[in-house]
Each structure stands twice: as structure tokens, then as C-alpha cells.
Design a protein around this motif. Structure first.
Motif, PDB file in Angstrom:
ATOM      1  N   ILE A  14      62.249  40.773 -56.219  1.00 39.49           N
ATOM      2  CA  ILE A  14      63.072  41.803 -57.629  1.00 39.49           C
ATOM      3  C   ILE A  14      62.595  42.272 -57.414  1.00 39.49           C
ATOM      4  CG2 ILE A  14      63.862  41.772 -59.446  1.00 39.49           C
ATOM      5  CD1 ILE A  14      64.182  38.665 -59.959  1.00 39.49           C
ATOM      6  N   TRP A  15      61.277  43.154 -57.882  1.00 35.11           N
ATOM      7  CA  TRP A  15      60.241  43.708 -58.872  1.00 35.11           C
ATOM      8  C   TRP A  15      59.973  44.713 -57.000  1.00 35.11           C
ATOM      9  CZ3 TRP A  15      55.447  40.904 -60.952  1.00 35.11           C
ATOM     10  CH2 TRP A  15      56.722  40.436 -62.539  1.00 35.11           C
ATOM     11  N   ALA A  16      59.892  43.956 -55.608  1.00 34.67           N
ATOM     12  CA  ALA A  16      59.497  45.270 -54.062  1.00 34.67           C
ATOM     13  C   ALA A  16      60.981  45.648 -54.048  1.00 34.67           C
ATOM     14  CB  ALA A  16      59.227  43.327 -53.712  1.00 34.67           C
ATOM     15  N   LYS A  17      62.014  44.973 -54.453  1.00 35.07           N
ATOM     16  CA  LYS A  17      62.767  45.992 -53.865  1.00 35.07           C
ATOM     17  C   LYS A  17      63.208  47.325 -55.152  1.00 35.07           C
ATOM     18  CE  LYS A  17      66.105  42.298 -51.884  1.00 35.07           C
ATOM     19  NZ  LYS A  17      67.348  41.340 -52.226  1.00 35.07           N
ATOM     20  N   ASP A  18      62.730  46.633 -56.280  1.00 36.59           N
ATOM     21  CA  ASP A  18      63.027  47.968 -57.522  1.00 36.59           C
ATOM     22  C   ASP A  18      62.227  49.136 -56.860  1.00 36.59           C
ATOM     23  OD1 ASP A  18      63.984  48.896 -59.818  1.00 36.59           O
ATOM     24  OD2 ASP A  18      62.494  48.709 -60.058  1.00 36.59           O
ATOM     25  N   LYS A  19      60.909  48.491 -56.210  1.00 39.48           N
ATOM     26  CA  LYS A  19      60.063  49.913 -55.595  1.00 39.48           C
ATOM     27  C   LYS A  19      60.305  50.448 -54.825  1.00 39.48           C
ATOM     28  CE  LYS A  19      55.947  47.672 -58.018  1.00 39.48           C
ATOM     29  NZ  LYS A  19      55.924  48.923 -59.304  1.00 39.48           N
ATOM     30  N   HIS A  20      61.286  49.743 -53.961  1.00 37.66           N
ATOM     31  CA  HIS A  20      61.514  50.625 -52.048  1.00 37.66           C
ATOM     32  C   HIS A  20      62.269  50.824 -52.697  1.00 37.66           C
ATOM     33  CE1 HIS A  20      62.043  50.001 -47.936  1.00 37.66           C
ATOM     34  NE2 HIS A  20      63.287  49.877 -48.499  1.00 37.66           N
ATOM     35  N   CYS A  21      63.244  50.650 -53.519  1.00 34.42           N
ATOM     36  CA  CYS A  21      64.553  51.885 -53.841  1.00 34.42           C
ATOM     37  C   CYS A  21      64.679  52.609 -54.481  1.00 34.42           C
ATOM     38  CB  CYS A  21      65.384  51.427 -54.672  1.00 34.42           C
ATOM     39  SG  CYS A  21      66.632  49.889 -53.546  1.00 34.42           S
ATOM     40  N   THR A  22      63.142  52.967 -55.205  1.00 36.10           N
ATOM     41  CA  THR A  22      62.831  53.778 -55.713  1.00 36.10           C
ATOM     42  C   THR A  22      62.056  54.945 -54.547  1.00 36.10           C
ATOM     43  OG1 THR A  22      62.300  52.716 -58.345  1.00 36.10           O
ATOM     44  CG2 THR A  22      61.263  55.155 -57.359  1.00 36.10           C
ATOM     45  N   TYR A  23      60.747  54.314 -54.160  1.00 37.93           N
ATOM     46  CA  TYR A  23      60.678  54.902 -53.116  1.00 37.93           C
ATOM     47  C   TYR A  23      61.557  55.908 -51.826  1.00 37.93           C
ATOM     48  CZ  TYR A  23      56.273  53.028 -53.999  1.00 37.93           C
ATOM     49  OH  TYR A  23      55.456  52.619 -55.079  1.00 37.93           O
ATOM     50  N   LEU A  24      62.889  54.842 -51.552  1.00 44.83           N
ATOM     51  CA  LEU A  24      63.853  55.786 -50.449  1.00 44.83           C
ATOM     52  C   LEU A  24      64.372  56.982 -51.327  1.00 44.83           C
ATOM     53  CD1 LEU A  24      65.424  52.606 -49.596  1.00 44.83           C
ATOM     54  CD2 LEU A  24      63.772  53.897 -48.023  1.00 44.83           C
ATOM     55  N   ASP A  58      61.507  61.115 -46.475  1.00 48.93           N
ATOM     56  CA  ASP A  58      61.501  60.894 -44.679  1.00 48.93           C
ATOM     57  C   ASP A  58      60.829  59.871 -44.845  1.00 48.93           C
ATOM     58  OD1 ASP A  58      59.348  61.782 -46.582  1.00 48.93           O
ATOM     59  OD2 ASP A  58      58.253  62.709 -44.672  1.00 48.93           O
ATOM     60  N   TYR A  59      60.677  58.782 -45.653  1.00 45.20           N
ATOM     61  CA  TYR A  59      60.581  57.395 -46.590  1.00 45.20           C
ATOM     62  C   TYR A  59      61.343  56.865 -45.017  1.00 45.20           C
ATOM     63  CZ  TYR A  59      58.303  53.390 -48.995  1.00 45.20           C
ATOM     64  OH  TYR A  59      57.866  52.385 -48.742  1.00 45.20           O
ATOM     65  N   PRO A  60      59.887  55.258 -44.362  1.00 45.39           N
ATOM     66  CA  PRO A  60      60.510  54.999 -42.810  1.00 45.39           C
ATOM     67  C   PRO A  60      61.294  53.757 -43.654  1.00 45.39           C
ATOM     68  CG  PRO A  60      58.147  54.771 -43.226  1.00 45.39           C
ATOM     69  CD  PRO A  60      58.561  55.723 -44.490  1.00 45.39           C
ATOM     70  N   SER A  61      61.867  53.749 -42.026  1.00 47.92           N
ATOM     71  CA  SER A  61      63.348  53.240 -42.389  1.00 47.92           C
ATOM     72  C   SER A  61      62.747  51.533 -41.937  1.00 47.92           C
ATOM     73  CB  SER A  61      64.283  53.506 -41.066  1.00 47.92           C
ATOM     74  OG  SER A  61      63.848  53.659 -39.567  1.00 47.92           O
ATOM     75  N   LEU A  62      62.072  51.779 -41.228  1.00 47.69           N
ATOM     76  CA  LEU A  62      60.942  50.486 -40.083  1.00 47.69           C
ATOM     77  C   LEU A  62      60.672  49.589 -41.835  1.00 47.69           C
ATOM     78  CD1 LEU A  62      60.828  48.341 -38.246  1.00 47.69           C
ATOM     79  CD2 LEU A  62      59.042  49.913 -37.923  1.00 47.69           C
ATOM     80  N   ARG A  63      60.390  49.797 -42.740  1.00 54.39           N
ATOM     81  CA  ARG A  63      59.187  49.355 -44.038  1.00 54.39           C
ATOM     82  C   ARG A  63      60.382  48.388 -44.526  1.00 54.39           C
ATOM     83  NH1 ARG A  63      55.513  53.403 -46.667  1.00 54.39           N
ATOM     84  NH2 ARG A  63      55.170  53.068 -44.259  1.00 54.39           N
ATOM     85  N   MET A  64      60.101  47.294 -45.372  1.00 51.02           N
ATOM     86  CA  MET A  64      60.733  46.725 -46.479  1.00 51.02           C
ATOM     87  C   MET A  64      60.300  46.298 -47.169  1.00 51.02           C
ATOM     88  SD  MET A  64      63.768  46.201 -43.952  1.00 51.02           S
ATOM     89  CE  MET A  64      64.483  44.882 -43.699  1.00 51.02           C
ATOM     90  N   PRO A  65      60.999  46.190 -48.414  1.00 55.52           N
ATOM     91  CA  PRO A  65      60.482  45.874 -49.732  1.00 55.52           C
ATOM     92  C   PRO A  65      59.245  44.621 -49.203  1.00 55.52           C
ATOM     93  CG  PRO A  65      62.438  45.557 -49.711  1.00 55.52           C
ATOM     94  CD  PRO A  65      62.593  45.394 -48.119  1.00 55.52           C
ATOM     95  N   ILE A  66      59.586  43.549 -48.909  1.00 53.50           N
ATOM     96  CA  ILE A  66      58.239  42.425 -49.079  1.00 53.50           C
ATOM     97  C   ILE A  66      57.346  41.496 -48.440  1.00 53.50           C
ATOM     98  CG2 ILE A  66      59.629  40.828 -50.497  1.00 53.50           C
ATOM     99  CD1 ILE A  66      57.537  40.124 -52.102  1.00 53.50           C
TER     100      ILE A  66
END
Length: 205
Positions: A177-187, A192-200
Motif C-alpha cells: 500500500i505504501w509503495a503504490k502510494d509513493k509510486h503514484c506520487t513519483y509518476l 519521464d518516470y520509467p514505465s518499466l518500474r513497478m511499486p514493490i
């Protein structure tokens, strides 16, 4: 209703904000709060000492029966070393490494968090049966969570203890849950955030 906008950081000064000569500020009563450094110190100090109570088989917990006040299994000692190292590391990181995006959290949450960490620390004592890191940044947004989940999975395999496995599962759910939230913030913040990168979990989650 409140207008949508960005919350101000604690260290920001009003006269330095790029808002021109007029601005409308909205204040929200957050209720009783507690600083994140204090939160982590409380959360991580508890498991460290609670684990010792059960590791040393204190008589007021186990009684005086020799079968319960000692353990001949080497994995019990190894598990204690690993568990202690983990929380000592977390305490050191809290004091010397962590930078918090928010200054405080609601005071009521400390009870829930402590029940989680402290309660599992009392339940994690194993009852044995017979039985180049930075690359991850290319594949996940929160490799610290990935490594921690991996650590708890290893700890579960080592101890073969059901409570440890349950703790690991809950850790994974919460950190996802935390990782998804941070991932959305980075996006949102980095176009140009890498599309290959996943949350966790690389390539999956």
C-alpha cells in the motif's frame, strides 16, 4: 469547502511563498499529533525489548518449568540476533538517516501501530521443528520495502514459525500500500518516470 492545493511544509515561511500580494490560506485542525521520529522510536524500541522478555524465557512469562525456561535450538539464538539487528538498525536510521515528508501523524494511530509491532514481537519467538543491491532501483520505486519483505520471508523460512509468516504477510500488504502510494506520487512529479518500474515487485506489482 476547501480548495485543492498543496499543503505547506513546517519549515516554509509565508513571506517567502510565491503567492503575490494576496493569498487565501486554509487551516485544518488535525487533532492531537505526534512527531514521526517519536513514532518510530516508540514503535521500534518496544519490539526490541519485548522480544528479549520471551527470548530469555522470563519466569513471570513461562513459569519455572525447565522445559519452558530454556531452549537447546541454535536457531532461537540466531533468530534473536537477526531480530535485534533489524530493530537496532531501524532505530539508528530513525535518528540519523530518515527525512520525513510529514512532520506528524495523528496521535491515535500510535496505539494501532504499537499493537502491531509490539504484539507480533511477543509472538514471533520461534519454536523450531526438525527442520549488487542498488540494481533493484531500476525495477521498483521502493526497493527498501522489497528488501524488507525479502528479509522477513527469509526470517520466516529460517524459523518455520506460523506467527512469523503471518507477520510477514501483513508486512507485505502494508508495504505494498505504501509503495503504490509513493509510486503514484513519483509518476505525478516526474514526467519521464520509467514505465518499466513497478511499486514493490519487479515486473509484477
Amino acid at each position: 469547502s476547501f480548495s485543492e492545493g498543496k499543503s505547506l511544509r513546517d519549515e516554509e515561511i509565508l513571506q517567502h511563498l510565491p503567492v503575490g500580494t494576496t493569498a487565501t490560506l486554509y487551516f485544518k485542525d488535525l487533532g492531537p499529533q505526534i512527531g514521526w521520529t517519536t513514532v518510530f522510536l516508540i514503535e521500534y524500541t518496544g519490539p526490541l525489548f519485548i522480544y528479549f522478555l520471551f527470548y530469555f524465557r522470563m519466569p513471570f512469562v513461562y513459569g519455572l518449568d525447565e522445559r519452558f525456561t530454556s531452549s537447546p535450538h541454535p536457531v532461537v539464538n540466531l533468530a534473536c540476533i537477526c531480530h535485534s539487528f533489524h530493530y537496532i538498525k531501524r532505530l539508528i536510521e530513525t535518528v540519523f538517516v530518515h527525512r520525513f515528508s510529514h512532520g506528524t501523524m495523528p496521535l491515535r494511530n500510535i496505539v494501532k501501530n504499537c499493537l502491531y509491532y509490539w504484539g507480533f514481537a511477543a509472538w514471533l519467538i520461534p519454536y523450531p521443528t526438525k527442520n549488487p543491491f542498488t540494481w533493484l532501483f531500476f525495477f521498483v520505486s521502493c526497493p527498501n520495502y522489497t528488501y524488507e519483505v525479502g528479509t522477513w520471508i527469509s526470517f520466516t523460512i529460517m524459523t518455520q514459525c506460523v506467527p512469523v509468516g503471518l507477520f510477514t504477510l501483513l508486512c507485505f500488504i502494508q508495504m505494498t500500500i505504501w509503495a503504490k502510494d509513493k509510486h503514484c506520487t513519483y509518476l505525478r512529479e516526474f514526467k519521464d518516470y520509467p514505465s518499466l518500474r513497478m511499486p514493490i515487485i519487479p515486473f509484477l506489482l
